[in-house]
Design a protein around this motif. Structure first.
Motif, PDB file in Angstrom:
ATOM      1  N   PHE A 148       0.939  -1.193  -0.073  1.00 36.86           N
ATOM      2  CA  PHE A 148       0.010  -0.090  -0.109  1.00 36.86           C
ATOM      3  C   PHE A 148       0.962   1.399  -0.041  1.00 36.86           C
ATOM      4  CE2 PHE A 148      -2.540   3.246   2.119  1.00 36.86           C
ATOM      5  CZ  PHE A 148      -3.493   3.096   1.382  1.00 36.86           C
ATOM      6  N   ASP A 149       0.587   2.181  -0.931  1.00 37.75           N
ATOM      7  CA  ASP A 149       1.463   3.269  -1.180  1.00 37.75           C
ATOM      8  C   ASP A 149       0.737   4.438  -0.395  1.00 37.75           C
ATOM      9  OD1 ASP A 149       2.532   5.812  -1.971  1.00 37.75           O
ATOM     10  OD2 ASP A 149       3.393   4.764  -3.732  1.00 37.75           O
ATOM     11  N   ARG A 150       1.235   4.726   0.780  1.00 34.85           N
ATOM     12  CA  ARG A 150       0.638   6.034   1.710  1.00 34.85           C
ATOM     13  C   ARG A 150       0.629   7.196   0.855  1.00 34.85           C
ATOM     14  NH1 ARG A 150       1.775   4.733   7.768  1.00 34.85           N
ATOM     15  NH2 ARG A 150       1.896   2.563   7.451  1.00 34.85           N
ATOM     16  N   ALA A 151       1.461   7.442  -0.269  1.00 37.58           N
ATOM     17  CA  ALA A 151       1.517   9.000  -0.810  1.00 37.58           C
ATOM     18  C   ALA A 151       0.266   8.847  -1.670  1.00 37.58           C
ATOM     19  CB  ALA A 151       2.858   9.041  -1.421  1.00 37.58           C
ATOM     20  N   THR A 152       0.268   7.784  -2.490  1.00 37.97           N
ATOM     21  CA  THR A 152      -0.950   7.740  -3.619  1.00 37.97           C
ATOM     22  C   THR A 152      -2.155   7.137  -3.270  1.00 37.97           C
ATOM     23  OG1 THR A 152      -0.050   5.664  -4.672  1.00 37.97           O
ATOM     24  CG2 THR A 152       0.881   7.506  -5.445  1.00 37.97           C
TER      25      THR A 152
END
Length: 161
Positions: A148-152
């Protein structure tokens, strides 16, 4: 809601994965045999744990075995996968469960596997969720987790070769 479960006071304080209070939510929509097999594989239900089954607007009401810790909810209309899970989650949050597992009704899981997942989650405070390796009936891997990419706010499946 029909429920055979009585909340256990103080269960939320349990921190050991072997004794963690776990709620499993599964959704049924016109696949009664699959759902009964999914639930049947989880019986008996350990102390402090529970299974919440949402019959999500099925044409025929779902009949389930009577078991302590098993709660059946019925929606008169199909709320979709997310809506059905949210219906059960509202009930789960009223009880003293520490962890929630969202389980497809065509999946099979036992309590030892559930405890393994929860153990991993409790071991690493940077994790917000965990998932198992998902295997097709013929033994091929369907999914081996993801990131899981927290930024996107996007997730990506892990590649299996």
């Amino acid at each position: 809601m029909t429920s055979n479960r009585e909340p256990k006071h103080g269960a939320a304080a349990v921190s050991s994965a072997s004794r963690a209070s776990i709620a499993i939510i599964t959704i049924n929509f016109d696949h009664a045999a699959e759902t009964r097999a999914c639930v049947g594989g989880l019986l008996p239900i350990p102390e402090g744990c529970g299974i919440f089954v949402v019959d999500n607007g099925s044409s025929e009401p779902l009949a389930l075995p009577t078991a302590g810790g098993l709660s059946a909810l019925r929606s008169p209309r199909n709320l979709g996968f997310g809506g059905g899970n949210n219906l059960a989650l509202r009930e789960v949050l009223l009880a003293p469960f520490r962890h929630v597992i969202f389980l497809n009704n065509d999946a099979r899981l036992d309590w030892d596997q559930a405890r393994t997942l929860i153990g991993r989650l409790e071991k690493d405070s940077s994790l917000g969720c965990v998932g198992p390796i998902v295997v097709y009936p013929d033994g091929r891997i369907q999914s081996a987790g993801g990131r899981f990419d927290r930024a996107t706010l996007l997730s990506r499946d892990t590649k299996v070769v």
